[in-house]
Design an enzyme around this catalytic site. Structure first.
Site, PDB file in Angstrom:
ATOM      1  N   GLY A  96       5.891  -0.919   5.037  1.00 36.67           N
ATOM      2  CA  GLY A  96       5.408  -2.224   5.485  1.00 36.67           C
ATOM      3  C   GLY A  96       5.167  -3.157   4.325  1.00 36.67           C
ATOM      4  N   LYS A 125       4.397   1.916   1.277  1.00 32.28           N
ATOM      5  CA  LYS A 125       4.968   3.018   2.039  1.00 32.28           C
ATOM      6  C   LYS A 125       3.877   3.807   2.764  1.00 32.28           C
ATOM      7  CE  LYS A 125       8.864   3.581  -1.159  1.00 32.28           C
ATOM      8  NZ  LYS A 125       9.539   4.463  -2.142  1.00 32.28           N
ATOM      9  N   VAL A 126       4.274   4.399   3.905  1.00 30.92           N
ATOM     10  CA  VAL A 126       3.353   5.209   4.704  1.00 30.92           C
ATOM     11  C   VAL A 126       3.892   6.634   4.757  1.00 30.92           C
ATOM     12  CG1 VAL A 126       2.164   5.463   6.908  1.00 30.92           C
ATOM     13  CG2 VAL A 126       2.795   3.184   6.098  1.00 30.92           C
ATOM     14  N   PHE A 173       2.432  -3.841   2.896  1.00 27.06           N
ATOM     15  CA  PHE A 173       1.456  -3.304   1.943  1.00 27.06           C
ATOM     16  C   PHE A 173       2.080  -2.222   1.079  1.00 27.06           C
ATOM     17  CE2 PHE A 173      -2.125  -0.499   0.851  1.00 27.06           C
ATOM     18  CZ  PHE A 173      -3.004  -1.419   0.287  1.00 27.06           C
ATOM     19  N   ASP A 194      -1.206 -10.847  12.786  1.00 26.88           N
ATOM     20  CA  ASP A 194       0.116 -10.252  12.526  1.00 26.88           C
ATOM     21  C   ASP A 194       0.509  -9.344  13.684  1.00 26.88           C
ATOM     22  OD1 ASP A 194       2.443  -9.914  11.120  1.00 26.88           O
ATOM     23  OD2 ASP A 194       1.661  -8.371   9.778  1.00 26.88           O
ATOM     24  N   GLY A 244       7.240   5.327   7.305  1.00 30.36           N
ATOM     25  CA  GLY A 244       7.319   3.883   7.511  1.00 30.36           C
ATOM     26  C   GLY A 244       7.115   3.135   6.204  1.00 30.36           C
TER      27      GLY A 244
END
Length: 830
Positions: free
Chosen positions: A529, A533-534, A531, A644, A527
């Protein structure tokens, strides 16, 4: 003789005509550029030339890419300009010749989706003749915060656009506008407007707050705020010379009813002939004066608060016109800028030279290090003998001044949504260090006492402190109370988790993180977002984890990192994603969470190849998310507002249990005696509470609104903002609400649900979503009430499923009995 006379007259006419032509050609020109187009459009009565049109006096060094936004909708007069854009992945220059003098530069941005580019992730800079205007600028990120020239086309609008305005001096006859994408990113531009400054807009020298003067010569300026105080918004076509937009001031006031509006459009003239370009007369026709002046405390002020970029200096321009009194000494007041007196004993009637005389004052404020707010206040002059303790203001502008050829500021935001910078963090740490040093000095004074207790302290530390690292911001008293139990009735819902101590999770080394992610192997990305990358990884001998790594180019940073750790360290709940630990080493900011095997709720609704969720699974996911949000709102002393809520922040584990995630924007709820938290707007397009957006007042009901959008997204299985759809379908909340008000939501639900859901449960579900989206926050239910109703909807659906199954069983038994009778008859016949 007659022929000679005619000849002289013809010669005179030719000379006059040539003189007129020379004068006209000598006048500064305006340049109106429609980017990403080879044709022209007429906007606000002016012709905007395509940047690829022939003979447009504009040289474009590289074409970049052209994109079209034909579905743009909104009531902006600039709508035609937002339908095309030029995207650049490398440096892009616009060069214009024969430009000399002072100009307004306006850059028009409208983020929209394209096949190849996600403009929400764009980042770029802008430089004009060596003056840096923007750096690492993200349009979508800026729009998510309250900004001076942000124009929203209607409530719950699907069309967001941004205008950035600058005032620069071009002195070499050549203008070069350079767009520079950030590393591994790109940028875009919809339109460029270059308008010459008419008349004398700024004097050479202005007064400084606190004493002294400043010469503005050589300074570039950015328009931060331009307000029509006490009156309606003034559009650019109502300011024909300079095409400025004047916003309403009410949203910037600390207490709006501290000043009441007033209007007088008769016989207003400029106090000086040189002021005709300073502001249109429309600005001076309306004003705001103090309310209830006879009974107000003498210390009461009209106050406006503005977010500004730290470490810059600002010019504050105030516009005045006395609309009521026709003699002096009727209204005398003070002006304060950042809590310092800028002017005392101000009598507008005297300064302007009479009633209905338009007049302005400029003040220069030298910014303190790290300052990110600017206050302007008008209050009574208590020492003066005025007839009333009153003040008046007609218009207000704030301009940022360049420093060493720079106007750019790379923004970071604190938990209140206010602009800040890394220098702010350094100031905090310096303060912490100074405090520690003071304690050390005091300890030295009591050295014998310190030595006496030192051995006991070391023993205590060895006994009680577990190994590991705790950031300073996580220190504090542990919360001893726990909240547990099973479900209760509506309004008395008991929580499934407990409030943990403020101690954070494990501190991982960067080496451990590299081992867990195979040095951040791109193939492990699950993922991306706001902030960063995950990655999927394994920590602590094979425990699966989701590892989120901060992107240095992101609008989110240290503040969101600290907030996430702080929030998840004091909250524990079955329906909140758990924090395993974090890593803060070598300028890296990394968060390690429990792994959620089934990803985001959105990925199971649309946009992926994953199997669709049944109606029951969707209801259970909504109930799980509602439980998590209800716990946030009620599980701490003041409650926590997520800020959010969206389907990409609702994650599903291996058993499809839903959990709320991503707490970087979360905010503590209001104190007991307050009803809201005043903060700049943060969140995601399509989910934003319109009341929160208008008033910048955050409440738990803002989460409720966002959750209502989630409910419609779950039942309709489509994006909340989709600009490729017809105009009336772009915004999911607006579109679904229109159908729901007709009690016909079943006509637009996900086709995969047809025939597999209880109609009554869908009807009740839609009613809950409708209530969540009420315009007035007070009319929306609490999350506890939403949770109760969703559980009731699930019960309706399960009863329907059981009834349907029983009917099927009865039918099967009936069919079996008929077969047995037929067999008996056959045997008897045989």
């Amino acid at each position: 003789m007659m022929g000679k006379l005619i000849g002289e007259r013809l010669l005179l006419m030719v000379m006059i005509l040539v003189t007129v032509i020379i004068i006209v050609e000598a006048q500064p020109k305006s340049f109106l550029i429609n980017c990403g187009s080879n044709s022209s459009v007429n906007v606000d009565g002016r012709k905007w030339i395509g940047d690829m049109a022939p003979n447009n006096n504009v040289t474009l060094d590289s074409p970049g890419a052209v994109v079209s936004n034909a579905t743009f909708s909104g009531n902006s007069i600039y709508e035609p300009l937002y339908k095309t854009a030029r995207i650049f992945t490398a440096s892009l220059n616009y060069t214009i010749k024969e430009v000399q003098g002072n100009y307004f530069f306006r850059f028009y941005f409208c983020p929209f989706e394209t096949v190849d580019y996600n403009v929400n992730e764009s980042s770029f800079g802008v430089v004009v003749n060596g003056v840096k205007l923007l750096s690492e600028f993200n349009v979508a990120g800026k729009i998510s915060h309250k900004n001076v020239n942000l124009k929203i086309s209607g409530k719950n609008s699907s069309s967001f656009f941004l205008i950035k305005e600058y005032i620069l001096d071009v002195d070499d006859g050549m203008l070069v506008i350079e767009f520079v994408p950030s590393r591994n990113s790109f940028g875009f531009i919809n339109a460029i407007e270059i308008v010459p400054v008419v008349g004398e807009l700024f004097a050479g020298s202005i007064s400084k707050v606190g004493g002294g003067n400043l010469n503005l010569t050589g300074h570039g300026m950015e328009t931060m705020y331009r307000l029509n105080v006490g009156g309606p918004e003034i559009q650019s076509n109502q300011d024909p010379d300079l095409r400025r937009i004047w916003e309403m001031d009410s949203s910037y006031m600390i207490t709006e009813n501290a000043g009441s509006g007033m209007k007088n459009s008769s016989n207003i003239t400029y106090a000086s002939a040189n002021d005709t370009s300073v502001a249109p007369l429309l600005v001076y026709e309306t004003a705001r004066a103090m309310s209830n002046t006879e009974v107000l405390d003498k210390r009461f002020n009209m106050s406006w608060k503005f977010e500004v970029d730290p470490d810059f200096d600002y010019v504050v321009r105030l516009h005045f016109c006395e609309l009521m009194y026709d003699k002096s000494n009727e209204r005398i007041f003070r002006i304060y800028i950042n809590n310092r007196t800028a002017v005392d004993n101000l009598d507008v009637f005297v300064r302007a030279g009479g009633k209905n005389k338009a007049y302005h004052q400029d003040h220069y404020d030298s910014a303190s290090s790290g300052m990110d707010t600017l206050w302007v206040q008008l209050g009574p002059e208590t020492a003066a003998g005025a007839a009333g303790t009153d003040a008046i203001l007609n218009g207000l502008e704030v301009f940022k001044l360049s420093r060493n050829g720079n106007l750019a500021h790379v923004e970071r935001y604190d938990t209140d949504g206010n602009s800040g910078s890394k220098s702010n963090a350094r100031v905090v740490w310096i303060g912490v260090g100074a405090g520690i040093a003071s304690v050390a000095i005091m300890a030295c004074i009591g050295v014998f006492i310190f030595c006496f207790f030192k051995r006991r302290k070391e023993s205590s530390d060895t006994k009680n402190n577990s190994p590991g690292w705790r950031p300073i911001f996580l220190y504090g008293a542990a919360v001893n109370s726990t909240v547990g139990g099973a479900k209760g009735s509506a309004g008395t819902q008991k929580l499934y988790g407990s409030v943990a101590s403020t101690r954070a999770g494990k501190r991982f080394t960067l080496a451990e993180i590299n081992a867990a992610t195979n040095s951040f192997d791109e193939s492990l990305i699950i993922g991306v977002g706001g902030f960063g990358k995950v990655y999927k990884g394994e920590v602590d001998d094979g425990v699966p984890a989701a590892i989120k790594r901060a992107n240095p180019q992101s609008e989110q940073g240290l503040v969101e990192f600290e907030t996430e750790i702080e929030m998840l360290s004091k909250l524990r709940h079955r329906h909140l994603v758990s924090l395993i630990g974090f890593c803060e080493e070598k300028n890296e900011m990394i968060l390690v969470y429990e792994y959620m095997a089934n990803g985001t709720l959105r990925s199971h609704l649309f946009g992926s190849d994953l199997p669709p969720l049944t109606w029951k699974q969707r209801l259970e996911a909504c109930i799980g998310a509602a439980r998590g949000l209800h716990y946030l709102h009620t599980g701490a002393d003041r409650g926590i507002i997520h800020r959010d809520v969206k389907t990409t922040n609702i994650l599903l584990d291996e058993n499809f249990v839903a959990k709320m995630a991503d707490f970087g924007l979360s905010k503590d709820g209001p104190a007991f005696e307050h009803t809201h938290v005043s903060t700049a707007v943060k969140g995601s397009f399509g989910y934003l509470d319109p009341e929160y957006f208008r008033r910048q007042q955050l409440t738990e009901k803002s989460d409720v609104y966002s959750f209502g959008v989630v409910l419609f997204e779950v039942v309709c299985a489509r994006a909340v903002i989709n600009p490729t759809l017809p105009k009336d379908e772009i915004n999911l909340a607006e579109w679904a609400m229109r159908w729901q008000r007709q009690r016909s939501l079943d006509k637009i639900i996900d086709p995969l649900l047809l025939g597999s859901h209880c109609p009554e449960s869908l009807s009740k579900f839609a009613e809950i979503a409708e209530k969540c989206l009420a315009d007035d926050g007070k009319s929306r239910p609490t999350m506890g009430e939403v949770l109760w109703h969703l559980e009731y909807v699930l019960q309706l659906h399960e009863a329907w499923l059981n009834m349907d199954n029983n009917t099927q069983v009865v039918q099967e038994h009936s069919n079996q009995d008929e077969e047995e009778v037929d067999l008996d008859l056959k045997n008897a016949t045989d």
